[in-house]
Design a protein around this motif. Structure first.
Motif, PDB file in Angstrom:
ATOM      1  N   PRO A 116       0.827  -1.207   0.000  1.00  0.00           N
ATOM      2  CA  PRO A 116       0.000   0.000   0.000  1.00  0.00           C
ATOM      3  C   PRO A 116       0.860   1.255   0.000  1.00  0.00           C
ATOM      4  O   PRO A 116       2.084   1.189   0.142  1.00  0.00           O
ATOM      5  N   LEU A 117       0.206   2.391  -0.135  1.00  0.00           N
ATOM      6  CA  LEU A 117       0.906   3.663  -0.092  1.00  0.00           C
ATOM      7  C   LEU A 117       1.379   3.964   1.328  1.00  0.00           C
ATOM      8  O   LEU A 117       0.737   3.565   2.303  1.00  0.00           O
ATOM      9  N   ALA A 118       2.487   4.681   1.434  1.00  0.00           N
ATOM     10  CA  ALA A 118       2.950   5.180   2.731  1.00  0.00           C
ATOM     11  C   ALA A 118       1.983   6.271   3.203  1.00  0.00           C
ATOM     12  O   ALA A 118       1.284   6.873   2.389  1.00  0.00           O
ATOM     13  N   PRO A 119       1.941   6.551   4.496  1.00  0.00           N
ATOM     14  CA  PRO A 119       1.038   7.594   4.993  1.00  0.00           C
ATOM     15  C   PRO A 119       1.279   8.961   4.351  1.00  0.00           C
ATOM     16  O   PRO A 119       0.357   9.728   4.161  1.00  0.00           O
ATOM     17  N   ARG A 120       2.551   9.234   4.028  1.00  0.00           N
ATOM     18  CA  ARG A 120       2.924  10.458   3.312  1.00  0.00           C
ATOM     19  C   ARG A 120       4.001  10.081   2.303  1.00  0.00           C
ATOM     20  O   ARG A 120       4.843   9.223   2.591  1.00  0.00           O
ATOM     21  N   PRO A 121       4.019  10.716   1.122  1.00  0.00           N
ATOM     22  CA  PRO A 121       4.980  10.339   0.085  1.00  0.00           C
ATOM     23  C   PRO A 121       6.437  10.309   0.533  1.00  0.00           C
ATOM     24  O   PRO A 121       7.187   9.419   0.160  1.00  0.00           O
ATOM     25  N   GLU A 122       6.847  11.263   1.376  1.00  0.00           N
ATOM     26  CA  GLU A 122       8.254  11.329   1.787  1.00  0.00           C
ATOM     27  C   GLU A 122       8.654  10.170   2.702  1.00  0.00           C
ATOM     28  O   GLU A 122       9.842   9.947   2.941  1.00  0.00           O
ATOM     29  N   LEU A 123       7.689   9.403   3.178  1.00  0.00           N
ATOM     30  CA  LEU A 123       7.978   8.241   4.022  1.00  0.00           C
ATOM     31  C   LEU A 123       8.070   6.940   3.223  1.00  0.00           C
ATOM     32  O   LEU A 123       8.337   5.887   3.787  1.00  0.00           O
ATOM     33  N   GLY A 124       7.870   7.014   1.925  1.00  0.00           N
ATOM     34  CA  GLY A 124       7.783   5.817   1.103  1.00  0.00           C
ATOM     35  C   GLY A 124       9.085   5.075   0.866  1.00  0.00           C
ATOM     36  O   GLY A 124       9.077   3.858   0.696  1.00  0.00           O
ATOM     37  N   HIS A 125      10.209   5.782   0.796  1.00  0.00           N
ATOM     38  CA  HIS A 125      11.508   5.172   0.524  1.00  0.00           C
ATOM     39  C   HIS A 125      12.504   5.614   1.583  1.00  0.00           C
ATOM     40  O   HIS A 125      12.536   6.788   1.943  1.00  0.00           O
ATOM     41  N   VAL A 126      13.338   4.688   2.021  1.00  0.00           N
ATOM     42  CA  VAL A 126      14.444   5.015   2.917  1.00  0.00           C
ATOM     43  C   VAL A 126      15.724   4.560   2.218  1.00  0.00           C
ATOM     44  O   VAL A 126      15.894   3.373   1.925  1.00  0.00           O
ATOM     45  N   ASP A 127      16.602   5.513   1.909  1.00  0.00           N
ATOM     46  CA  ASP A 127      17.860   5.192   1.241  1.00  0.00           C
ATOM     47  C   ASP A 127      18.856   4.644   2.246  1.00  0.00           C
ATOM     48  O   ASP A 127      19.051   5.218   3.318  1.00  0.00           O
ATOM     49  N   THR A 128      19.492   3.515   1.903  1.00  0.00           N
ATOM     50  CA  THR A 128      20.538   2.928   2.733  1.00  0.00           C
ATOM     51  C   THR A 128      21.894   3.003   2.032  1.00  0.00           C
ATOM     52  O   THR A 128      22.897   2.563   2.563  1.00  0.00           O
ATOM     53  N   GLU A 129      21.886   3.559   0.834  1.00  0.00           N
ATOM     54  CA  GLU A 129      23.089   3.793   0.030  1.00  0.00           C
ATOM     55  C   GLU A 129      22.901   5.179  -0.570  1.00  0.00           C
ATOM     56  O   GLU A 129      21.776   5.563  -0.910  1.00  0.00           O
ATOM     57  N   ASP A 130      23.984   5.940  -0.690  1.00  0.00           N
ATOM     58  CA  ASP A 130      23.846   7.273  -1.258  1.00  0.00           C
ATOM     59  C   ASP A 130      23.208   7.207  -2.634  1.00  0.00           C
ATOM     60  O   ASP A 130      23.627   6.395  -3.477  1.00  0.00           O
ATOM     61  N   PRO A 131      22.203   8.055  -2.875  1.00  0.00           N
ATOM     62  CA  PRO A 131      21.591   8.098  -4.206  1.00  0.00           C
ATOM     63  C   PRO A 131      22.624   8.466  -5.264  1.00  0.00           C
ATOM     64  O   PRO A 131      23.616   9.140  -4.976  1.00  0.00           O
ATOM     65  N   VAL A 132      22.394   8.036  -6.476  1.00  0.00           N
ATOM     66  CA  VAL A 132      23.280   8.343  -7.591  1.00  0.00           C
ATOM     67  C   VAL A 132      23.289   9.849  -7.841  1.00  0.00           C
ATOM     68  O   VAL A 132      24.317  10.452  -8.089  1.00  0.00           O
TER      69      VAL A 132
END
Length: 145
Positions: A116-132
């Protein structure tokens, strides 16, 4: 009685979706609360050139469904590597760290869906490696466009 659905407003072509390269590859969210008003999840298309990868991350609220259309990929899910090819589908459970890399000689293409969707969009992904590309915004899947 409900009003008839206008299917034209529910259709999105990948060419019309904004590419996002924050985590690597070309990720295009086609169906989402922003694009079609979905309420239970979002999905789209991922393209990776040979050697390209999507950095490790996890989804604290969503399962990810991944279906390989073309190419050869390897996904690490909580450290376990799985090879994927055309026709293969894989479920990434809620909270599982995952990283995807194109191990083939040609472009790889996948269809993905998260629900399902996260409660708020900014909570949907947690980066564990620096983004490209740290300057690229998070893909816009919810809230206002």
């Amino acid at each position: 009685m409900t009003a008839p659905t206008d299917a034209r407003r529910l259709r999105v072509n990948e060419a019309d979706a904004r590419p996002n390269r924050r985590r690597g590859g070309d990720i295009r969210v086609t169906l989402s609360p922003v694009t079609v008003g979905s309420t239970s999840g979002f999905g789209g298309i991922l393209s990776l050139e040979p050697g390209e990868f999507v950095t490790e991350h996890y989804h604290p609220y969503s399962e990810e469904f991944l279906h390989v259309v073309t190419g050869a990929l390897e996904i690490a899910v909580d450290g376990t590597k799985v090879s994927l090819g055309p026709g293969d589908s894989l479920l990434v459970p809620i909270g599982a760290r995952h990283r995807l890399v194109n191990t083939g000689a040609g472009r790889a293409r996948c269809v993905f869906h998260l629900s399902p969707l996260a409660p708020r969009p900014e909570l949907g992904h947690v980066d564990t490696e620096d983004p490209v590309d740290r300057t690229a915004p998070q893909p816009q899947v919810g809230g206002t466009p």
